[in-house]
Structures are given as C-alpha cells and as structure tokens.
Motif scaffolding. Structure first.
Motif, mmCIF file in Angstrom:
data_model
loop_
_atom_site.group_PDB
_atom_site.id
_atom_site.type_symbol
_atom_site.label_atom_id
_atom_site.label_comp_id
_atom_site.label_asym_id
_atom_site.label_seq_id
_atom_site.Cartn_x
_atom_site.Cartn_y
_atom_site.Cartn_z
ATOM 1 N N LEU A 204 0.966 -1.404 -0.066
ATOM 2 C CA LEU A 204 -0.555 0.064 -0.018
ATOM 3 C C LEU A 204 0.744 1.272 0.191
ATOM 4 N N LYS A 205 1.516 0.914 0.605
ATOM 5 C CA LYS A 205 3.025 2.568 0.726
ATOM 6 C C LYS A 205 3.459 2.678 -0.749
ATOM 7 N N LEU A 206 3.638 1.471 -1.343
ATOM 8 C CA LEU A 206 4.168 1.599 -2.849
ATOM 9 C C LEU A 206 3.467 2.069 -3.836
ATOM 10 N N LYS A 207 1.927 2.053 -3.287
ATOM 11 C CA LYS A 207 1.142 3.033 -3.988
ATOM 12 C C LYS A 207 1.712 4.346 -4.002
ATOM 13 N N ASN A 208 1.524 4.594 -3.584
ATOM 14 C CA ASN A 208 1.883 6.318 -2.735
ATOM 15 C C ASN A 208 3.429 6.811 -3.005
ATOM 16 N N ASP A 209 3.722 6.183 -3.418
ATOM 17 C CA ASP A 209 5.413 6.390 -3.151
ATOM 18 C C ASP A 209 6.509 5.181 -3.541
ATOM 19 N N PRO A 210 6.708 5.129 -4.878
ATOM 20 C CA PRO A 210 7.636 4.171 -5.477
ATOM 21 C C PRO A 210 8.063 3.338 -5.072
ATOM 22 N N ILE A 211 9.236 5.153 -4.774
ATOM 23 C CA ILE A 211 10.824 4.329 -4.138
ATOM 24 C C ILE A 211 10.473 4.135 -2.192
ATOM 25 N N TYR A 212 10.214 4.046 -1.623
ATOM 26 C CA TYR A 212 9.440 3.952 -0.005
ATOM 27 C C TYR A 212 10.272 2.973 0.268
ATOM 28 N N THR A 213 10.115 1.833 -0.639
ATOM 29 C CA THR A 213 11.285 0.614 -0.971
ATOM 30 C C THR A 213 12.267 0.880 -1.501
ATOM 31 N N ILE A 214 13.369 -0.595 -1.286
ATOM 32 C CA ILE A 214 14.492 -0.413 -2.050
ATOM 33 C C ILE A 214 13.804 -1.588 -3.509
ATOM 34 N N GLN A 215 12.559 -2.040 -3.110
ATOM 35 C CA GLN A 215 12.395 -2.488 -4.449
ATOM 36 C C GLN A 215 11.746 -2.147 -5.187
ATOM 37 N N GLY A 216 10.481 -1.032 -4.840
ATOM 38 C CA GLY A 216 9.899 0.240 -5.401
ATOM 39 C C GLY A 216 10.984 0.706 -6.473
ATOM 40 N N ALA A 217 12.231 1.376 -4.953
ATOM 41 C CA ALA A 217 13.688 2.123 -6.055
ATOM 42 C C ALA A 217 13.952 1.726 -7.644
ATOM 43 N N THR A 218 14.091 -0.174 -6.920
ATOM 44 C CA THR A 218 15.293 -0.934 -8.207
ATOM 45 C C THR A 218 14.334 -1.301 -9.511
ATOM 46 N N ASN A 219 12.838 -0.916 -8.528
ATOM 47 C CA ASN A 219 12.073 -1.712 -10.065
ATOM 48 C C ASN A 219 12.318 -0.761 -11.402
ATOM 49 N N LEU A 220 12.111 1.257 -10.843
ATOM 50 C CA LEU A 220 12.757 1.975 -11.520
ATOM 51 C C LEU A 220 14.028 1.909 -11.892
ATOM 52 N N ALA A 221 14.429 1.293 -11.163
ATOM 53 C CA ALA A 221 16.356 2.205 -12.027
ATOM 54 C C ALA A 221 15.874 0.052 -13.438
ATOM 55 N N ARG A 222 15.425 -0.787 -13.050
ATOM 56 C CA ARG A 222 15.254 -1.760 -14.250
ATOM 57 C C ARG A 222 14.798 -0.661 -15.422
ATOM 58 N N ILE A 223 13.263 -0.106 -14.944
ATOM 59 C CA ILE A 223 13.321 0.279 -16.086
ATOM 60 C C ILE A 223 13.880 0.981 -17.038
ATOM 61 N N ALA A 224 14.403 2.541 -16.230
ATOM 62 C CA ALA A 224 15.798 3.039 -17.010
ATOM 63 C C ALA A 224 17.161 2.596 -17.439
ATOM 64 N N TRP A 225 16.743 0.820 -16.682
ATOM 65 C CA TRP A 225 17.860 -0.235 -17.452
ATOM 66 C C TRP A 225 17.329 -0.731 -18.628
ATOM 67 N N VAL A 226 16.686 -1.312 -19.247
ATOM 68 C CA VAL A 226 15.984 -1.746 -20.365
ATOM 69 C C VAL A 226 16.048 -0.752 -21.416
ATOM 70 N N VAL A 227 15.552 0.613 -20.819
ATOM 71 C CA VAL A 227 15.565 2.180 -22.098
ATOM 72 C C VAL A 227 17.206 2.001 -22.594
ATOM 73 N N SER A 228 17.401 1.783 -21.750
ATOM 74 C CA SER A 228 19.408 2.146 -21.878
ATOM 75 C C SER A 228 19.307 1.807 -22.818
ATOM 76 N N ILE A 229 19.319 0.626 -22.329
ATOM 77 C CA ILE A 229 19.758 -0.891 -23.571
ATOM 78 C C ILE A 229 19.640 -1.198 -24.521
ATOM 79 N N MET A 230 18.223 -1.200 -24.391
ATOM 80 C CA MET A 230 17.469 -1.312 -25.663
ATOM 81 C C MET A 230 18.226 -0.402 -26.453
#
Length: 234
Positions: free
Chosen positions: A30-56
């Motif tokens: 529930l906290k991640l719904k309002n703050d995507p970087i509340y946990t390190i898992q949410g933060a790395t989700n954004l990092a993985r998306i950015a990584w895919v964009v950069s790689i492709m």
C-alpha cells in the motif's frame, strides 16, 4: 476437532505469525502505491525500467547478457538451496523420535506430540517449496528477457517492446522477491520447532529486520531522480 485440539496453541501461533507477516507485506504494498521509492524494491523497479530503456536504445547486448546472467545465477543458487534444505528437513522425519526431546526442551506451552512435530516439518517443507517455485519462475522469466531484450526492432519504434521487456524483467524480480520473503519466514518456522512462543517473538523480530532492509535510505533517495526520468519514457 479432537484431532486439532493437541495442536491448538501451535496452530493459533502459526496463524498469528502468518497474519503479522502478511499484514506487513500488505502495508509495504500500500505504501508503494503512493511512494514508488518507499522501499528498495520499488526503487530498483524504476532502475530496471531505466536500464531496459538504456540497453535497448544503446543496443548494448553484451552488458544485458552479463547482467541477466548474474541475476539468473543468484536465483539458481537460491532455488538449489531451497531444494537442499527440503531434503535436509525430510531427513529429520526419520530421526524425530531421537531428537524430539532436545527440541522440546524450551517448549513450555506448546504440544510435544509426535504429530505436532510432523505438522511443523510439513509447514517447513511447504515454505521451502514455495521458495523453490518462486526462484524457478524468476529464472524462467530472466531467460525470456535475455531473448526479448536483444530482439531487433523492425519498425524503428522500441516503445512497446521496451514496455513489455521492462514488465517481464520486473515480474522476474517480483518472483525473486517473493522467494526471499519465503526464506525470511523460514526463520520463525525454525524457531517454531522449539515452541509457539518463540514463533511469535521471532516473527516480530524478523518483521523489524526486514523493514530495516526494505526501506530506501531517505538521505540518498535523490539518486533515483534520473532513473525516474529515464523510466518515464515508458
């Protein structure tokens, strides 16, 4: 009900422990719904998306393969560990009669019946099998991403491909995360062997430890800004 009566306190403690651990994970979700970087898992989700964009975008296939290989190896190691632990737990069933007295030395309130010990071992096995299937699913998805991320674009538009690859990569990470959660809950289940009170106390302790591990350090959360900007392309 007569069958369950000897295990009543142990089952109630197990349900309380499961409830607390589940509520903690619901709270994080529930906290991640309002703050995507509340946990390190949410933060790395954004990092993985950015990584895919950069790689492709940069067509850096070698880096993609190396990174996915490392993730696959980690999941493979943990899946193998789950199976080895399952075999170890199964081996205890043949020795339960000899070591049961030692295990029950601290069991002040709980049942010392052989059937209760068998129930505890069964729950341990279920938890380990959940971890195994979670890590195995993570390996499967990482392998799929390894092919998809290197697929050449035919129409010059990578947007839809990037979105799908990023979704699958985060799904793989989610399965890995769920497997780790099963490993964390293994600790209270081991303490359960020594008594239901230790199960509840160790569950509270592991929730506090996991919360500390989950939280993104606020002092350094600004480093996620460029990842968020890069991820916004999807």
């Amino acid at each position: 009900m007569d069958i369950l009566s000897p295990h009543a306190l142990d089952l109630e403690s197990l349900l309380l422990s499961l409830f607390m651990f589940t509520m903690y994970n619901v709270f994080i979700w529930l906290k991640l719904k309002n703050d995507p970087i509340y946990t390190i898992q949410g933060a790395t989700n954004l990092a993985r998306i950015a990584w895919v964009v950069s790689i492709m975008e940069d067509k850096n296939e070698i880096l993609a393969v190396q990174t996915l290989r490392n993730s696959t190896m980690a999941a493979t190691f943990l899946a193998s560990t789950a199976i080895l632990l399952s075999v170890g737990v199964l081996s205890l069933t043949g020795q339960a009669e000899n070591i049961g007295n030692t295990w029950h030395a601290l069991n002040i309130f709980g049942s010392t019946e052989k059937s209760t010990l068998a129930l505890k071992i069964l729950v341990l096995l279920i938890n380990l099998f959940i971890a195994f299937f979670s890590f195995s699913s993570s390996i499967r998805l990482y392998n799929h991403v390894g092919f998809m991320i290197n697929t050449p674009c035919t129409d010059g538009n990578y947007s839809s491909s990037m979105t799908f690859v990023a979704m699958q990569l985060n799904r793989a990470a989610s399965h890995f995360h769920f497997g780790m959660r099963a490993f964390y809950f293994l600790i209270p289940l081991v303490f359960w062997i020594f008594g239901p009170l230790l199960l509840v106390l160790s569950t509270i302790a592991i929730i506090l430890v996991v919360y500390f591990l989950d939280r993104t350090p606020r002092l350094y959360s600004d480093y996620m800004t460029p990842f968020g900007i890069k991820a916004c392309k999807l």
